[in-house]
Write a protein that holds these residues in place. Sequence first.
Motif, mmCIF file in Angstrom:
data_model
loop_
_atom_site.group_PDB
_atom_site.id
_atom_site.type_symbol
_atom_site.label_atom_id
_atom_site.label_comp_id
_atom_site.label_asym_id
_atom_site.label_seq_id
_atom_site.Cartn_x
_atom_site.Cartn_y
_atom_site.Cartn_z
ATOM 1 N N ASP A 264 27.120 35.135 20.408
ATOM 2 C CA ASP A 264 27.906 35.869 21.322
ATOM 3 C C ASP A 264 26.629 35.030 22.474
ATOM 4 O O ASP A 264 25.525 36.402 21.974
ATOM 5 C CB ASP A 264 28.814 36.406 21.152
ATOM 6 C CG ASP A 264 30.075 36.924 20.981
ATOM 7 O OD1 ASP A 264 30.784 35.138 20.738
ATOM 8 O OD2 ASP A 264 30.103 37.842 20.443
ATOM 9 N N ASP B 25 27.097 30.349 34.834
ATOM 10 C CA ASP B 25 27.979 31.072 35.808
ATOM 11 C C ASP B 25 29.533 30.176 35.934
ATOM 12 O O ASP B 25 30.602 31.150 36.300
ATOM 13 C CB ASP B 25 27.353 31.750 37.432
ATOM 14 C CG ASP B 25 28.543 32.439 38.011
ATOM 15 O OD1 ASP B 25 28.500 33.635 37.191
ATOM 16 O OD2 ASP B 25 28.012 32.429 38.981
ATOM 17 N N GLY C 48 29.976 34.674 27.070
ATOM 18 C CA GLY C 48 30.961 33.647 26.002
ATOM 19 C C GLY C 48 30.364 33.584 24.820
ATOM 20 O O GLY C 48 29.242 34.644 24.654
ATOM 21 N N SER D 196 35.284 30.574 28.835
ATOM 22 C CA SER D 196 34.900 32.145 28.574
ATOM 23 C C SER D 196 36.208 32.987 29.257
ATOM 24 O O SER D 196 36.494 33.073 30.810
ATOM 25 C CB SER D 196 33.957 32.000 28.960
ATOM 26 O OG SER D 196 33.330 33.681 28.670
ATOM 27 N N PRO D 197 36.764 33.693 28.755
ATOM 28 C CA PRO D 197 37.638 34.466 29.441
ATOM 29 C C PRO D 197 36.925 35.945 30.933
ATOM 30 O O PRO D 197 37.683 36.246 31.207
ATOM 31 C CB PRO D 197 38.524 35.420 28.326
ATOM 32 C CG PRO D 197 36.688 35.127 27.088
ATOM 33 C CD PRO D 197 36.849 34.009 27.000
ATOM 34 N N THR D 198 35.382 35.966 30.488
ATOM 35 C CA THR D 198 34.679 36.664 31.035
ATOM 36 C C THR D 198 33.543 36.179 31.983
ATOM 37 O O THR D 198 32.695 34.913 30.864
ATOM 38 C CB THR D 198 34.126 38.050 30.418
ATOM 39 O OG1 THR D 198 33.315 37.545 28.945
ATOM 40 C CG2 THR D 198 35.312 38.742 29.463
ATOM 41 N N PRO D 199 33.015 36.799 32.946
ATOM 42 C CA PRO D 199 32.111 35.731 33.178
ATOM 43 C C PRO D 199 30.801 36.069 32.713
ATOM 44 O O PRO D 199 30.494 37.281 32.603
ATOM 45 C CB PRO D 199 32.646 36.745 34.865
ATOM 46 C CG PRO D 199 33.177 37.607 35.575
ATOM 47 C CD PRO D 199 33.919 36.975 34.187
ATOM 48 N N ARG D 200 30.164 35.358 33.631
ATOM 49 C CA ARG D 200 28.748 34.610 32.906
ATOM 50 C C ARG D 200 28.337 35.513 31.315
ATOM 51 O O ARG D 200 27.241 35.961 30.497
ATOM 52 C CB ARG D 200 27.892 35.880 33.287
ATOM 53 C CG ARG D 200 28.002 35.010 35.462
ATOM 54 C CD ARG D 200 27.327 36.081 35.808
ATOM 55 N NE ARG D 200 28.228 37.097 36.803
ATOM 56 C CZ ARG D 200 29.514 36.686 37.361
ATOM 57 N NH1 ARG D 200 29.172 36.166 37.508
ATOM 58 N NH2 ARG D 200 29.181 38.410 37.438
ATOM 59 N N GLU E 71 34.439 33.168 43.942
ATOM 60 C CA GLU E 71 34.127 34.939 43.782
ATOM 61 C C GLU E 71 33.108 35.383 44.373
ATOM 62 O O GLU E 71 32.223 34.398 45.029
ATOM 63 C CB GLU E 71 33.360 34.516 42.630
ATOM 64 C CG GLU E 71 34.095 33.659 40.994
ATOM 65 C CD GLU E 71 34.817 34.550 40.738
ATOM 66 O OE1 GLU E 71 35.043 35.504 40.560
ATOM 67 O OE2 GLU E 71 36.188 33.621 39.592
#
Length: 259
Positions: A189, A194, A205, A199-203, A58
Amino acid sequence: MILAGFIRDQGVELAQAVSVDLKVPAHAEIVLEGYVIPGEERMEGPFGDHTGYYSLAEPYPVFHVTTITRRHNPIYPTTFVGRPPTEDYWMGKVTERVFMPLIRLILPEVVDINMPAEGIFHNLILVSMKKEYPGHARKVMYGLWGLGLLSLTKVIVVVDDFVDVQNPSEVAWRVANNINPATDLVLVDGPIDDLDVASPTPRFGSKVGIDATRKGPEEGYHRQWPPDIEMSPDIRDRVTERWAELGLGDIIPSDRSAS
């Protein structure tokens, strides 16, 4: 510096850095000085991480080293990580114990907490509390989610004060028996670690709080809450005395009062 001073019960002596306008610990083994340019990132990874998974490559901020200072014959502290429990688990357990009094300053109803190895510090916290009013368990959940890096906690399980949270088996038994999923789960939420892989999105969820405390009419529970099955001390003592006579082998009876 705050943590180091708290553990040592005294302030940390500081010294002027060589190449940057900052103070650094005067007796540190090794000091890396440098700077970060906002927005500058480079690909890093993959690494084997404390989650037990390989964290994928990343983009991360770049630290430009300008100076390295050290003591004579410095000690380079390091540890290895992997599927828990490994060395870093015990570092996390120490942190849990060190910060417990501070947590109770803010949330005095908290009796104890446990961060099991399987939860890799931030994914699971077991909490026992002295419940005094309806919704009190939720207040503790939100309070913990509002404390520093505890905001990253994915699962918070709250049980009554008489439950030993250092015994995950007992906690699991209470959770399986005490929760009504329709009313006792709190979904929110917010920021997450990290390295979270789910989670589908970073940082960012979802998280869940599980209220496994006993409930009463004010929380919508209108039945009588059942008592625990307990063996009387007299019966337990009599069985213990006759253990060998009964031909039950060398197994020592448990100290648990529940039969």
